[in-house]
Design a protein around this motif. Structure first.
Motif, mmCIF file in Angstrom:
data_model
loop_
_atom_site.group_PDB
_atom_site.id
_atom_site.type_symbol
_atom_site.label_atom_id
_atom_site.label_comp_id
_atom_site.label_asym_id
_atom_site.label_seq_id
_atom_site.Cartn_x
_atom_site.Cartn_y
_atom_site.Cartn_z
ATOM 1 N N LEU A 156 -18.605 9.342 24.317
ATOM 2 C CA LEU A 156 -18.133 8.979 23.133
ATOM 3 C C LEU A 156 -19.321 8.882 21.772
ATOM 4 C CD1 LEU A 156 -15.608 8.098 21.274
ATOM 5 C CD2 LEU A 156 -15.917 5.885 22.259
ATOM 6 N N VAL A 157 -20.388 8.439 22.341
ATOM 7 C CA VAL A 157 -21.561 8.372 21.537
ATOM 8 C C VAL A 157 -21.797 9.782 21.044
ATOM 9 C CG1 VAL A 157 -23.963 7.632 21.296
ATOM 10 C CG2 VAL A 157 -22.223 6.127 22.256
ATOM 11 N N ALA A 158 -21.983 10.728 21.912
ATOM 12 C CA ALA A 158 -22.229 11.908 21.559
ATOM 13 C C ALA A 158 -21.141 12.725 20.766
ATOM 14 C CB ALA A 158 -22.383 12.927 22.944
ATOM 15 N N ALA B 88 -22.270 13.884 16.785
ATOM 16 C CA ALA B 88 -21.793 15.395 16.693
ATOM 17 C C ALA B 88 -20.945 15.411 15.295
ATOM 18 C CB ALA B 88 -20.975 16.249 17.767
ATOM 19 N N ALA B 89 -19.874 14.501 15.289
ATOM 20 C CA ALA B 89 -18.977 14.610 14.089
ATOM 21 C C ALA B 89 -19.753 14.056 12.689
ATOM 22 C CB ALA B 89 -17.689 13.645 14.657
ATOM 23 N N LEU B 90 -20.594 13.162 12.808
ATOM 24 C CA LEU B 90 -21.240 12.674 11.665
ATOM 25 C C LEU B 90 -22.206 13.520 11.237
ATOM 26 C CD1 LEU B 90 -21.894 9.097 13.127
ATOM 27 C CD2 LEU B 90 -20.454 9.826 11.148
ATOM 28 N N ARG B 91 -22.939 14.312 12.350
ATOM 29 C CA ARG B 91 -23.689 15.383 12.000
ATOM 30 C C ARG B 91 -22.864 16.603 10.998
ATOM 31 N NH1 ARG B 91 -26.060 13.951 16.633
ATOM 32 N NH2 ARG B 91 -25.219 15.982 17.782
ATOM 33 N N GLU B 92 -21.939 16.815 11.422
ATOM 34 C CA GLU B 92 -20.928 17.625 10.917
ATOM 35 C C GLU B 92 -20.708 17.599 9.672
ATOM 36 O OE1 GLU B 92 -19.503 20.947 11.628
ATOM 37 O OE2 GLU B 92 -20.830 21.198 13.169
ATOM 38 N N ARG B 93 -20.820 16.098 9.270
ATOM 39 C CA ARG B 93 -20.525 15.703 7.885
ATOM 40 C C ARG B 93 -21.767 15.651 6.958
ATOM 41 N NH1 ARG B 93 -15.793 12.368 7.275
ATOM 42 N NH2 ARG B 93 -16.809 11.122 5.884
ATOM 43 N N VAL C 129 -24.601 14.023 7.891
ATOM 44 C CA VAL C 129 -25.496 12.682 8.068
ATOM 45 C C VAL C 129 -26.627 13.132 8.913
ATOM 46 C CG1 VAL C 129 -25.277 10.425 9.194
ATOM 47 C CG2 VAL C 129 -23.520 11.470 8.218
ATOM 48 N N PRO C 130 -27.929 12.767 8.576
ATOM 49 C CA PRO C 130 -28.934 13.051 9.345
ATOM 50 C C PRO C 130 -28.879 12.553 10.697
ATOM 51 C CG PRO C 130 -29.644 12.199 6.953
ATOM 52 C CD PRO C 130 -28.104 11.867 7.546
ATOM 53 N N SER C 131 -29.758 13.371 11.622
ATOM 54 C CA SER C 131 -29.497 13.096 13.012
ATOM 55 C C SER C 131 -29.728 11.775 13.611
ATOM 56 C CB SER C 131 -30.213 14.094 13.733
ATOM 57 O OG SER C 131 -30.114 14.193 15.073
ATOM 58 N N ALA C 132 -30.717 11.024 13.064
ATOM 59 C CA ALA C 132 -31.263 9.789 13.610
ATOM 60 C C ALA C 132 -30.269 8.849 12.910
ATOM 61 C CB ALA C 132 -32.735 9.430 13.141
ATOM 62 N N ARG C 133 -29.779 8.961 11.609
ATOM 63 C CA ARG C 133 -28.824 8.071 11.219
ATOM 64 C C ARG C 133 -27.362 8.208 11.841
ATOM 65 N NH1 ARG C 133 -29.278 5.206 6.378
ATOM 66 N NH2 ARG C 133 -27.258 4.998 5.188
ATOM 67 N N ALA C 134 -27.151 9.342 12.205
ATOM 68 C CA ALA C 134 -25.709 9.842 12.923
ATOM 69 C C ALA C 134 -25.991 9.038 14.210
ATOM 70 C CB ALA C 134 -25.532 11.199 13.181
ATOM 71 N N ALA C 135 -27.108 9.206 14.964
ATOM 72 C CA ALA C 135 -27.080 8.536 16.390
ATOM 73 C C ALA C 135 -27.038 7.029 16.212
ATOM 74 C CB ALA C 135 -28.593 8.992 17.061
ATOM 75 N N LEU C 136 -27.698 6.339 15.273
ATOM 76 C CA LEU C 136 -27.715 4.873 15.172
ATOM 77 C C LEU C 136 -26.223 4.610 14.828
ATOM 78 C CD1 LEU C 136 -29.025 2.274 14.947
ATOM 79 C CD2 LEU C 136 -29.282 2.633 12.613
ATOM 80 N N ALA C 137 -25.336 5.208 13.956
ATOM 81 C CA ALA C 137 -23.950 4.810 13.608
ATOM 82 C C ALA C 137 -23.378 5.120 14.808
ATOM 83 C CB ALA C 137 -23.650 5.662 12.286
ATOM 84 N N ALA C 138 -23.455 6.054 15.445
ATOM 85 C CA ALA C 138 -22.482 6.333 16.710
ATOM 86 C C ALA C 138 -22.845 5.305 17.653
ATOM 87 C CB ALA C 138 -22.888 7.767 17.274
ATOM 88 N N GLU C 139 -23.914 5.060 18.065
ATOM 89 C CA GLU C 139 -24.264 3.908 19.037
ATOM 90 C C GLU C 139 -23.602 2.739 18.700
ATOM 91 O OE1 GLU C 139 -25.465 4.103 22.071
ATOM 92 O OE2 GLU C 139 -26.748 5.861 22.159
ATOM 93 N N THR C 140 -23.611 2.403 17.367
ATOM 94 C CA THR C 140 -23.257 0.975 17.022
ATOM 95 C C THR C 140 -21.755 1.044 16.902
ATOM 96 O OG1 THR C 140 -25.034 0.839 15.458
ATOM 97 C CG2 THR C 140 -23.234 -0.350 14.806
#
Length: 196
Positions: A125-127, A131-136, A138-149
């Motif tokens: 689910l995090v992944a 991926a959906a945030l990066r498609e929008r 969102v920079p990779s590190a920021r997308a990872a933080l938002a997804a994990e959160t």
């Protein structure tokens, strides 16, 4: 035994949950589940790959619902707004499933192999969120933080929901999101403070 029983998958799920509670996950066999459900082992394998999948079938559906809600947020929505929409969408998936979810979680908590599988489900689910945030854009590190959160908010809310009385999981998700806002916004802690 009737060859094509109505709702065999549902009966197999119920039989498995009852047996897992009575004799534990490790002490339960596919043959025992099938027998309790009144079907053959062959019928079991038409619906589930193994006895573990009785507990995890539908995980992909939950992920699809959550990711679709994230993707559907307006383009101008920030990463956490999009993630919050995805997290809140889980409510429709769990409507009417409190008792089942509580029993399922008890089995998973008691079995290391199943806890590992649940961890893998959360990582997937995090992944997917990332991926959906990066498609929008969102920079990779920021997308990872938002997804994990977002997935942490979902996991904490789900645990509160299954541990408490039957309540609307969406209310619990909203409360947890509000707590996150309080933790990150009300503290007054600025990034510069962390360097000191």
């Amino acid at each position: 035994m009737v060859r094509w029983e109505p709702d065999a998958a549902g009966r197999l799920r119920e039989a498995a949950m009852a047996l897992y509670a009575e004799q534990g996950y490790d002490g339960t066999t596919v043959a025992g589940i099938a027998d309790r459900a009144g079907v053959t082992a062959r019928t079991f394998f038409r619906h589930f790959a193994d006895k573990r999948e009785v507990l995890f079938a539908g995980s992909e559906g939950l992920e699809q619902v959550m990711v679709a809600a994230l993707v559907a947020t307006p383009v101008e929505a920030g990463p956490m707004e999009a993630v919050a929409a995805g997290v809140l969408a889980a409510g429709e998936f769990f409507e009417g499933r409190h008792d089942h979810s509580r029993r399922r979680q008890a089995v998973i908590a008691a079995t290391p192999e199943l806890r590992e599988r649940e961890f893998i489900k959360m990582a997937s689910l995090v992944a997917a969120f990332g991926a959906a945030l990066r498609e929008r854009g969102v920079p990779s590190a920021r997308a990872a933080l938002a997804a994990e959160t977002g997935v942490t908010v979902f996991r904490v809310s789900f645990e509160r929901w299954v541990d408490g009385p039957d309540a609307d999981i969406v209310d619990i998700l909203r409360e947890t999101l509000a707590e996150l806002t309080d933790l990150t916004g009300a503290s007054g802690l600025r990034p510069a403070d962390l360097a000191e």
